[in-house]
Write a protein that holds these residues in place. Sequence first.
Motif, PDB file in Angstrom:
ATOM      1  N   ASP A  35      36.489  55.625  33.116  1.00  0.00           N
ATOM      2  CA  ASP A  35      37.292  54.790  32.226  1.00  0.00           C
ATOM      3  C   ASP A  35      36.760  54.950  30.805  1.00  0.00           C
ATOM      4  O   ASP A  35      35.713  54.395  30.445  1.00  0.00           O
ATOM      5  CB  ASP A  35      37.227  53.324  32.663  1.00  0.00           C
ATOM      6  CG  ASP A  35      37.850  53.119  34.036  1.00  0.00           C
ATOM      7  OD1 ASP A  35      38.753  53.896  34.386  1.00  0.00           O
ATOM      8  OD2 ASP A  35      37.412  52.191  34.757  1.00  0.00           O
ATOM      9  N   ALA A  38      39.664  53.311  24.581  1.00  0.00           N
ATOM     10  CA  ALA A  38      41.027  53.621  24.136  1.00  0.00           C
ATOM     11  C   ALA A  38      41.027  54.546  22.937  1.00  0.00           C
ATOM     12  O   ALA A  38      41.949  55.349  22.762  1.00  0.00           O
ATOM     13  CB  ALA A  38      41.770  52.327  23.800  1.00  0.00           C
ATOM     14  N   ARG A  39      39.998  54.504  22.112  1.00  0.00           N
ATOM     15  CA  ARG A  39      39.947  55.328  20.899  1.00  0.00           C
ATOM     16  C   ARG A  39      38.975  56.496  21.038  1.00  0.00           C
ATOM     17  O   ARG A  39      38.425  56.970  20.041  1.00  0.00           O
ATOM     18  CB  ARG A  39      39.563  54.460  19.703  1.00  0.00           C
ATOM     19  CG  ARG A  39      40.538  53.333  19.438  1.00  0.00           C
ATOM     20  CD  ARG A  39      40.220  52.599  18.163  1.00  0.00           C
ATOM     21  NE  ARG A  39      40.230  53.497  17.016  1.00  0.00           N
ATOM     22  CZ  ARG A  39      40.091  53.095  15.756  1.00  0.00           C
ATOM     23  NH1 ARG A  39      39.922  51.810  15.508  1.00  0.00           N
ATOM     24  NH2 ARG A  39      40.096  53.958  14.774  1.00  0.00           N
ATOM     25  N   SER A 117      43.924  61.977  22.188  1.00  0.00           N
ATOM     26  CA  SER A 117      44.084  61.823  23.634  1.00  0.00           C
ATOM     27  C   SER A 117      42.704  61.783  24.271  1.00  0.00           C
ATOM     28  O   SER A 117      41.800  62.536  23.871  1.00  0.00           O
ATOM     29  CB  SER A 117      44.898  62.982  24.212  1.00  0.00           C
ATOM     30  OG  SER A 117      44.852  62.971  25.628  1.00  0.00           O
ATOM     31  N   GLU A 119      41.849  62.978  26.959  1.00  0.00           N
ATOM     32  CA  GLU A 119      41.655  64.146  27.828  1.00  0.00           C
ATOM     33  C   GLU A 119      40.527  65.018  27.300  1.00  0.00           C
ATOM     34  O   GLU A 119      40.479  65.368  26.114  1.00  0.00           O
ATOM     35  CB  GLU A 119      42.946  64.959  27.895  1.00  0.00           C
ATOM     36  CG  GLU A 119      42.935  66.082  28.889  1.00  0.00           C
ATOM     37  CD  GLU A 119      42.904  65.578  30.320  1.00  0.00           C
ATOM     38  OE1 GLU A 119      42.337  66.297  31.160  1.00  0.00           O
ATOM     39  OE2 GLU A 119      43.432  64.483  30.574  1.00  0.00           O
ATOM     40  N   THR A 143      49.317  62.042  27.754  1.00  0.00           N
ATOM     41  CA  THR A 143      48.109  61.306  28.142  1.00  0.00           C
ATOM     42  C   THR A 143      47.620  60.358  27.059  1.00  0.00           C
ATOM     43  O   THR A 143      46.577  59.717  27.229  1.00  0.00           O
ATOM     44  CB  THR A 143      46.979  62.290  28.491  1.00  0.00           C
ATOM     45  OG1 THR A 143      46.660  63.075  27.323  1.00  0.00           O
ATOM     46  CG2 THR A 143      47.413  63.230  29.605  1.00  0.00           C
ATOM     47  N   PRO A 145      47.141  57.084  25.266  1.00  0.00           N
ATOM     48  CA  PRO A 145      47.329  55.686  25.715  1.00  0.00           C
ATOM     49  C   PRO A 145      48.156  54.903  24.704  1.00  0.00           C
ATOM     50  O   PRO A 145      48.180  55.223  23.508  1.00  0.00           O
ATOM     51  CB  PRO A 145      45.897  55.148  25.808  1.00  0.00           C
ATOM     52  CG  PRO A 145      45.133  55.964  24.821  1.00  0.00           C
ATOM     53  CD  PRO A 145      45.748  57.337  24.844  1.00  0.00           C
ATOM     54  N   PRO A 146      48.860  53.874  25.149  1.00  0.00           N
ATOM     55  CA  PRO A 146      49.638  53.046  24.204  1.00  0.00           C
ATOM     56  C   PRO A 146      48.706  52.267  23.301  1.00  0.00           C
ATOM     57  O   PRO A 146      47.537  52.033  23.635  1.00  0.00           O
ATOM     58  CB  PRO A 146      50.443  52.130  25.129  1.00  0.00           C
ATOM     59  CG  PRO A 146      49.649  52.068  26.388  1.00  0.00           C
ATOM     60  CD  PRO A 146      49.003  53.416  26.547  1.00  0.00           C
TER      61      PRO A 146
END
Length: 268
Positions: A35, A38-39, A117, A119, A143, A145-146
């Motif tokens: 996990d 987000a950034r 992303s 990834e 890929t 994320p919102p």
Amino acid sequence: MARIPGEGLAKGLAVTMRHMLRKSETQQYPEVHPDLPARSRGVIALVEENCTVCMLCARECPDWCIYIDSHKETLPAPEGGRPRARNVLDRFAIDFSLCMYCGICIEVCPFDALFWSPEFEYAEYDIRDLLHEKDRLGEWAATVPPPPAHEVGAEPPKELSAGSRPAPAGRTAPPARVKGPAEGASAAQETAQETAQETAQEAARETTRETARETARPAAEPVKAPESQTRREPPRAMRDIRSIRPPGSLPRKNGSSPEKKDGPEGER
């Protein structure tokens, strides 16, 4: 204070025994992906539909690892208009062997065509295979994320508030009411009275303005008598000027006579 022999070894073994008896937490990678934040800066993704070939990302890249090719196409003219030209993206490639993941290209993009992303699984055995074209960059766009949700109690985005704001309604006159003969006569009298009152008020305002102007106007200064001034002599005629100084001759000094020259020129 004397140290006990083997004290350090006993402490080290205690830490080892404590970890041996604790249940281990192992991430089953690559079956289970971690996990990531987000950034996190994994790879740069491209949304080809948003790119207008403005070349800002390629110019601002400090490593010059972005390559863009395009051509212009002329769109058919609509009815009553003229044809327009637009840039069509042919190639958009990023060489990740040179990229230092600074994110400048994403920040300067004015049309939101580049995104981060999370990834990170794009390692290659050959460094030359790290040059990825727009097709691969477009696959990574799925890929992305919102964006995170706003905090509780925060103001809504300006785009949403502006879109949901109702349009200002124009001022409309109230519908005219049908009046009878008696009501029409009384309404005409009231209108005449209101017009007379407005005329009187406007005249009073104009009188007040004139009085204020007269009060603010400075007193007129007494007219001074014209002093005796020397009159300028009228210009002389051209023949008088030639008689004073022949054309081509220099003025003589007062009290000096013209010098005579030797030779035939002096006798003239």
